[in-house]
Motif scaffolding. Sequence first.
Motif, PDB file in Angstrom:
ATOM      1  N   ALA A  49       0.297  -1.154  -0.004  1.00 18.51           N
ATOM      2  CA  ALA A  49      -0.109  -0.039   0.538  1.00 18.51           C
ATOM      3  C   ALA A  49       0.900   1.273  -0.095  1.00 18.51           C
ATOM      4  O   ALA A  49       0.633   1.701  -0.669  1.00 18.51           O
ATOM      5  N   VAL A  50       2.586   1.409   0.595  1.00 18.93           N
ATOM      6  CA  VAL A  50       2.569   1.977   1.111  1.00 18.93           C
ATOM      7  C   VAL A  50       4.114   2.487  -0.700  1.00 18.93           C
ATOM      8  O   VAL A  50       3.821   3.694  -0.901  1.00 18.93           O
ATOM      9  N   TRP A  77      -6.888   0.766   4.261  1.00 23.53           N
ATOM     10  CA  TRP A  77      -7.029   2.029   2.745  1.00 23.53           C
ATOM     11  C   TRP A  77      -8.108   1.386   1.722  1.00 23.53           C
ATOM     12  O   TRP A  77      -8.026   1.499   0.875  1.00 23.53           O
ATOM     13  N   PRO A  78      -9.172   2.133   2.965  1.00 26.89           N
ATOM     14  CA  PRO A  78     -10.449   1.652   1.767  1.00 26.89           C
ATOM     15  C   PRO A  78     -10.402   2.680   0.535  1.00 26.89           C
ATOM     16  O   PRO A  78     -11.271   2.418  -0.255  1.00 26.89           O
ATOM     17  N   GLY A  79      -9.881   2.894   1.157  1.00 25.80           N
ATOM     18  CA  GLY A  79     -10.275   4.820  -0.325  1.00 25.80           C
ATOM     19  C   GLY A  79      -8.792   4.779  -1.266  1.00 25.80           C
ATOM     20  O   GLY A  79      -8.289   5.024  -2.173  1.00 25.80           O
ATOM     21  N   LEU A  80      -7.758   4.093  -1.084  1.00 29.00           N
ATOM     22  CA  LEU A  80      -6.553   3.681  -1.897  1.00 29.00           C
ATOM     23  C   LEU A  80      -6.695   3.513  -3.294  1.00 29.00           C
ATOM     24  O   LEU A  80      -7.042   1.950  -3.452  1.00 29.00           O
ATOM     25  N   ASP A  81      -6.357   4.385  -4.446  1.00 29.69           N
ATOM     26  CA  ASP A  81      -7.299   4.060  -5.422  1.00 29.69           C
ATOM     27  C   ASP A  81      -6.021   3.862  -5.951  1.00 29.69           C
ATOM     28  O   ASP A  81      -6.473   3.330  -7.359  1.00 29.69           O
TER      29      ASP A  81
END
Length: 87
Positions: A49-50, A77-81
């Motif tokens: 994710a990072v 990270w629910p909004g990590l597009d």
Amino acid sequence: MRARGEISALTRPSWEQALSELARRHAGVSYVELSDVTFVDVAGVTALAVTAGNLPDGRVVVENPPPQLPRVLEMFWPGLDRIEVAL
């Protein structure tokens, strides 16, 4: 990039090195094939994710991940597009 086995404390240095190389070579869309990965811990998902969040543009497509990876992404990270999970 393709990984196999487990992504955990023992293999995290190799995983993070591979993600660094992915980020260095990234050009719009990068693919991470995880069909041969049986387990990924929260720290391994965090590293992914990072890495994706720090890319200047584009996204990372994660193909065939173990079931806990999309759950952990959605939880933390629910909004990590920048990450697309392809099951």
